[in-house]
Design an enzyme around this catalytic site. Structure first.
Site, PDB file in Angstrom:
ATOM      1  N   HIS A 237       0.842  -1.198   0.000  1.00  0.00           N
ATOM      2  CA  HIS A 237       0.000   0.000   0.000  1.00  0.00           C
ATOM      3  C   HIS A 237       0.874   1.244   0.000  1.00  0.00           C
ATOM      4  CE1 HIS A 237       0.436   1.312   4.259  1.00  0.00           C
ATOM      5  NE2 HIS A 237       0.539   0.022   4.531  1.00  0.00           N
TER       6      HIS A 237
ATOM      7  N   CYS B  84       3.737  -4.169   6.682  1.00  0.00           N
ATOM      8  CA  CYS B  84       3.323  -3.998   5.290  1.00  0.00           C
ATOM      9  C   CYS B  84       4.500  -3.594   4.410  1.00  0.00           C
ATOM     10  CB  CYS B  84       2.226  -2.943   5.196  1.00  0.00           C
ATOM     11  SG  CYS B  84       0.609  -3.538   5.752  1.00  0.00           S
TER      12      CYS B  84
END
Length: 231
Positions: A186, A201
């Site tokens: 992301h 992430c």
């Protein structure tokens, strides 16, 4: 890294590293601390990286240049000291630049899976390939910090949410593509070299996250390998 909470409906190449100072998405705010007059242990190498006279002695101009680099990439304290964290970021940039357009030269990311997103934690690089053909990248990424490491192995993208919001940290995670529990590709509004890293992430610039969103689909493979420096 974030859980499953949505807002609305559920649903860079390394060539840029030739000029690393221009790659941050948003600059960190300048620090209020005074500029140091101390010569750091990595002074000469830091000066050379920044295009300063590499004499190994701190000057006011050296400190100003080092502080600007530190502020841009969120290195604290931003006081112009040529310490190990600052040099570590610069050294990583040099290693990323050296990869060029052959990120899978060592063959560690599988070439028998068709389209696959590869993540090299050691070099903090990601790219998309189709067999042996490079489709996009390599691009710098920001992966999990110590104790929040991005997990290694072969996974698949199982859920995508363009407007995801983390239910753990209550922060937006645009262009999220989840591939391992709460770990996803992301975008973030930070420098890709902002230490110490994410909560697991694979952070990307908005430009690169949008490109990954357009190129990947649910069910596509993701392969994560290596070890992030400092973890």
């Amino acid at each position: 890294m974030g859980g499953i909470r949505t807002r609305g409906v559920v649903g860079l190449g390394v060539t840029g590293l030739v000029a690393p100072l221009a790659l941050a998405v948003t600059a960190a705010p300048a620090q209020a601390a005074s500029c140091t007059t101390s010569t750091g242990p990595h002074q000469k190498r830091v000066e050379k990286f920044l295009g300063r006279p590499a004499d190994g002695r701190q000057s006011a101009a050296d400190c100003t240049a080092i502080r600007a680099f530190q502020a841009k990439h969120g290195i604290t304290p931003a006081i112009g000291y040529a310490g190990p964290v600052t040099w570590g970021v610069m050294d990583l940039m040099n290693k990323q630049k050296a990869v060029g357009n052959k990120p899978n030269k060592d063959g560690k990311c599988p070439v028998n899976k068709g389209r696959i997103a590869c993540v090299n934690l050691t070099l903090q690089l990601s790219w998309i390939q189709d067999g042996k053909k490079l489709v996009y990248g390599p691009v710098p990424v920001r992966t999990g910090r110590d104790r929040y490491e991005t997990r290694t192995g072969l996974r698949k993208i199982y859920w995508r949410d363009i407007d995801h919001v983390s239910n753990l940290y209550d922060v937006p995670m645009p262009y999220s593509q989840f591939f391992d529990g709460g770990q996803a590709f992301h975008s973030v509004g930070l420098s890709m070299w902002n230490p110490p890293g994410s909560h697991g992430c694979v952070n990307m610039t908005k430009k690169d996250a949008k490109k990954y969103w357009s190129l990947l689909r649910s069910g596509d493979d993701v392969f994560v390998y290596g070890r992030k420096p400092g973890t």
